[in-house]
Design a protein around this motif. Structure first.
Motif, mmCIF file in Angstrom:
data_model
loop_
_atom_site.group_PDB
_atom_site.id
_atom_site.type_symbol
_atom_site.label_atom_id
_atom_site.label_comp_id
_atom_site.label_asym_id
_atom_site.label_seq_id
_atom_site.Cartn_x
_atom_site.Cartn_y
_atom_site.Cartn_z
ATOM 1 N N LYS A 41 0.829 -1.198 0.000
ATOM 2 C CA LYS A 41 0.000 0.000 0.000
ATOM 3 C C LYS A 41 0.867 1.253 0.000
ATOM 4 O O LYS A 41 0.601 2.221 -0.730
ATOM 5 N N LEU A 42 1.921 1.245 0.827
ATOM 6 C CA LEU A 42 2.842 2.379 0.889
ATOM 7 C C LEU A 42 3.588 2.537 -0.427
ATOM 8 O O LEU A 42 3.749 3.653 -0.945
ATOM 9 N N PHE A 43 4.050 1.415 -0.984
ATOM 10 C CA PHE A 43 4.768 1.442 -2.261
ATOM 11 C C PHE A 43 3.877 2.006 -3.381
ATOM 12 O O PHE A 43 4.325 2.819 -4.195
ATOM 13 N N THR A 47 4.566 5.445 -5.440
ATOM 14 C CA THR A 47 4.754 5.329 -6.884
ATOM 15 C C THR A 47 3.759 6.181 -7.653
ATOM 16 O O THR A 47 4.114 6.861 -8.617
ATOM 17 N N LEU A 48 2.483 6.153 -7.238
ATOM 18 C CA LEU A 48 1.448 6.916 -7.940
ATOM 19 C C LEU A 48 1.711 8.416 -7.887
ATOM 20 O O LEU A 48 1.369 9.145 -8.819
ATOM 21 N N ARG A 49 2.307 8.872 -6.818
ATOM 22 C CA ARG A 49 2.614 10.304 -6.712
ATOM 23 C C ARG A 49 3.624 10.750 -7.766
ATOM 24 O O ARG A 49 3.608 11.898 -8.210
ATOM 25 N N THR A 55 -0.227 7.488 -16.938
ATOM 26 C CA THR A 55 0.573 6.367 -16.459
ATOM 27 C C THR A 55 -0.012 5.778 -15.182
ATOM 28 O O THR A 55 0.117 4.582 -14.931
ATOM 29 N N ARG A 56 -0.665 6.601 -14.365
ATOM 30 C CA ARG A 56 -1.278 6.098 -13.123
ATOM 31 C C ARG A 56 -2.316 5.031 -13.416
ATOM 32 O O ARG A 56 -2.366 3.990 -12.762
ATOM 33 N N SER A 57 -3.193 5.306 -14.396
ATOM 34 C CA SER A 57 -4.254 4.341 -14.717
ATOM 35 C C SER A 57 -3.662 3.022 -15.205
ATOM 36 O O SER A 57 -4.166 1.945 -14.886
ATOM 37 N N LYS A 58 -2.563 3.090 -15.958
ATOM 38 C CA LYS A 58 -1.901 1.868 -16.427
ATOM 39 C C LYS A 58 -1.256 1.123 -15.253
ATOM 40 O O LYS A 58 -1.340 -0.101 -15.170
ATOM 41 N N PHE A 59 -0.623 1.881 -14.359
ATOM 42 C CA PHE A 59 0.065 1.258 -13.229
ATOM 43 C C PHE A 59 -0.915 0.540 -12.305
ATOM 44 O O PHE A 59 -0.595 -0.506 -11.754
#
Length: 281
Positions: A41-43, A47-49, A55-59
């Motif tokens: 959850k922390l990772f 990462t999303l930040r 790219t967020r939606s893909k990740f």
């Protein structure tokens, strides 16, 4: 009393002849599972930040798949570390795992293909693609499938493995501008310079066709009954290319009639054996 608690946590439960598990093992598994959950959850949050919106939606899709993979690996490592015979577990369920693997073969192939698509950015949302003869504008890319909308507003659901096993045309990979063409044939007595001027003028007047680069009318070949030409023009709304081509054909046809330029059709000469006269049709 402490001895009773220790005995409780060390109480051995036999699952089959070779698999032994204790409450202590179960507690350790849940502890490791919860720690892994907090770490992931922390990772994910960190990462999303660091990523942009696309790219967020893909990740997120990739992260969902990685979540389950990491949980499975962590559980197996934990079981092996605390003394549970993992090999025996696999041996006991080998036949079941083989059956599940065969049943989920296509699903796994789709998921892996989806990860490759999202990672190397082969296809983006908004791209116009052609695969297996189907053309659509990409609306959503998921791990298993990609959804696209066709020109007649129907939803095209494409299993992701199709992008790896079939030839994929991405019309907008190099930008939204595409080169389109239509063919036409005219009679041999046509004034080709007049034809060129009028067709180019007509093409330039169309609101959805770009003025730059300029449309080109190429003299393609000498046909059996017609001079063959190919009209090339550019658009930045290629998803509407079929409608523009149709509209342009209507206009060119009317212009050719207005200029009294004939659009020839094949003719055939038939000779009857009993009657040597020739009938032309």
């Amino acid at each position: 009393r402490m001895r009773e608690i220790i005995n409780f946590f060390n109480y051995k439960m036999h699952l089959g002849s070779e698999i032994v598990i204790t409450p202590k093992v179960i507690l350790i598994i849940f502890s490791v599972f919860f720690t892994t959950y907090l770490f992931l959850k922390l990772f994910k949050k960190i990462t999303l930040r660091a990523l942009n919106n696309e790219t967020r939606s893909k990740f997120r899709s990739i992260f969902t798949f990685l979540n389950y993979s990491i949980y499975l690996i962590v559980i197996l490592i934990t079981l092996d570390t605390v003394g549970v015979n993992v090999t025996a577990i696999f041996a006991a369920s080998a036949a079941l795992l083989v059956g599940i693997g065969l049943a989920l073969q296509t699903l796994i192939q789709d998921v892996i293909s989806g990860i490759f698509i999202l990672a190397d950015q082969t296809v983006h949302v908004g791209d116009i693609i052609q695969v297996d003869g189907q053309i659509g504008k990409v609306e959503n890319i998921m791990l298993r499938t990609t959804r696209a909308v066709t020109r007649d507003n129907k939803v095209l659901i494409i299993p992701n493995h199709k992008f790896l096993t079939s030839i994929l045309y991405n019309w907008t990979e190099n930008g939204t501008l595409t080169r389109e063409s239509i063919s036409l044939g005219v009679s041999y007595d046509t004034n080709v310079n007049l034809l060129k001027d009028e067709v180019i003028k007509l093409t330039n007047e169309h609101s959805k066709i770009l003025k730059h680069p300029e449309p080109i009318l190429l003299f393609d070949n000498y046909g059996d009954s017609a001079l063959k030409f190919e009209l090339f023009f550019s658009m930045n709304r290629s998803f509407e290319a079929n409608f523009v081509k149709s509209d342009l054909r209507y206009k060119i046809f009317e212009k050719l009639k207005e200029l009294d330029i004939e659009i020839p059709f094949p003719q055939r000469v038939v000779t009857h054996k009993n009657n040597p006269s020739k009938i032309q049709r």
